[in-house]
Design a protein around this motif. Structure first.
Motif, mmCIF file in Angstrom:
data_model
loop_
_atom_site.group_PDB
_atom_site.id
_atom_site.type_symbol
_atom_site.label_atom_id
_atom_site.label_comp_id
_atom_site.label_asym_id
_atom_site.label_seq_id
_atom_site.Cartn_x
_atom_site.Cartn_y
_atom_site.Cartn_z
ATOM 1 N N HIS A 72 0.950 -1.375 -0.281
ATOM 2 C CA HIS A 72 0.329 0.029 0.488
ATOM 3 C C HIS A 72 0.913 1.683 -0.445
ATOM 4 O O HIS A 72 0.390 2.100 -0.899
ATOM 5 C CB HIS A 72 -1.231 -0.203 1.418
ATOM 6 C CG HIS A 72 -1.749 -1.208 0.728
ATOM 7 N ND1 HIS A 72 -2.653 -0.379 0.141
ATOM 8 C CD2 HIS A 72 -1.893 -2.576 1.882
ATOM 9 C CE1 HIS A 72 -3.780 -2.004 0.482
ATOM 10 N NE2 HIS A 72 -3.322 -3.011 1.124
ATOM 11 N N LEU A 85 -0.712 7.654 7.937
ATOM 12 C CA LEU A 85 -1.024 6.392 7.102
ATOM 13 C C LEU A 85 -1.307 4.898 8.065
ATOM 14 O O LEU A 85 -2.812 4.694 6.924
ATOM 15 C CB LEU A 85 0.869 5.742 6.813
ATOM 16 C CG LEU A 85 1.872 6.146 5.925
ATOM 17 C CD1 LEU A 85 2.684 5.054 5.771
ATOM 18 C CD2 LEU A 85 1.752 6.833 4.738
ATOM 19 N N LYS A 140 -5.532 5.967 6.733
ATOM 20 C CA LYS A 140 -5.565 5.567 5.329
ATOM 21 C C LYS A 140 -5.530 4.127 5.436
ATOM 22 O O LYS A 140 -6.833 3.342 5.270
ATOM 23 C CB LYS A 140 -4.056 5.926 4.391
ATOM 24 C CG LYS A 140 -3.787 7.417 4.229
ATOM 25 C CD LYS A 140 -2.925 6.902 3.285
ATOM 26 C CE LYS A 140 -2.736 8.470 3.255
ATOM 27 N NZ LYS A 140 -2.636 9.530 1.759
ATOM 28 N N ASP A 190 -9.306 4.056 6.763
ATOM 29 C CA ASP A 190 -9.917 4.267 6.281
ATOM 30 C C ASP A 190 -10.515 2.517 5.376
ATOM 31 O O ASP A 190 -11.448 3.061 4.366
ATOM 32 C CB ASP A 190 -9.722 5.611 4.841
ATOM 33 C CG ASP A 190 -9.639 6.914 6.061
ATOM 34 O OD1 ASP A 190 -10.236 6.769 6.517
ATOM 35 O OD2 ASP A 190 -9.142 7.883 5.174
#
Ligand code: MG
Length: 160
Positions: free
Chosen positions: A60, A76, A79, A82
């Motif tokens: 990722h 990060l 993220k 999410d």
């Protein structure tokens, strides 16, 4: 429900910050890495991605990508959260262990838990961070590096 495990290691070197769980810890050595090298946040992200079978942080956030040079690992982590939410997962709890000979991490653990709780949107009472030495043995014991393990439980979000 799903379980996930993450593990990470970073090398200790002079001239770098020691950031663990988003806490900048005063020490004469810091962790080497492409991002801020927050080994605790990295193990946690890999546990979260692992639980959801969504790969790993190398996939990722590639360490060849200049976008992640010096990256704040808590950003990060946000993220990753999410991504899990998009896939319909919520986090029940996380339990982590840092393996480090020095420095003493106990005084910094409450702030690490607060930071991770805030970014994850999970109550601090469900975020556990522990630290241990390895009794002078191996690469953590000889202060060549710091390692971290993380285990998480995730649950499918209720369908409305
Ligand atoms: Mg890492």
């Amino acid at each position: 429900m799903r379980i996930g495990h993450g593990y990470d290691v970073h090398r200790l070197v002079p001239g770098r910050k020691l950031i663990l769980g988003g806490v900048d810890i005063p020490h004469h050595l810091g962790l080497l890495g492409h991002s801020d090298a927050d080994v605790l946040a990295h193990a946690l992200m890999d546990a979260l991605l692992g639980a959801a079978a969504l790969g790993d942080i190398g996939q990722h956030f590639p360490d060849k990508d200049p976008a992640y040079s010096g990256a704040d690992s808590l950003v990060l982590l946000g993220k990753v959260m999410d991504l899990l939410a998009q896939k319909g997962w919520r986090v029940e709890n996380a339990d982590m262990t840092i393996l480090a000979q020095k420095p003493k991490l106990m005084p910094h653990i409450p702030q690490m838990r607060q930071n991770l709780s805030r970014v994850m949107g999970v109550p601090v009472t469900a975020i556990s961070v522990k630290a241990t030495t390895e009794e002078g043995l191996g690469f953590t014991g000889t202060e060549q590096g710091i390692a971290a393990h993380a285990v998480v439980l995730i649950e499918a979000l209720e369908k409305a």
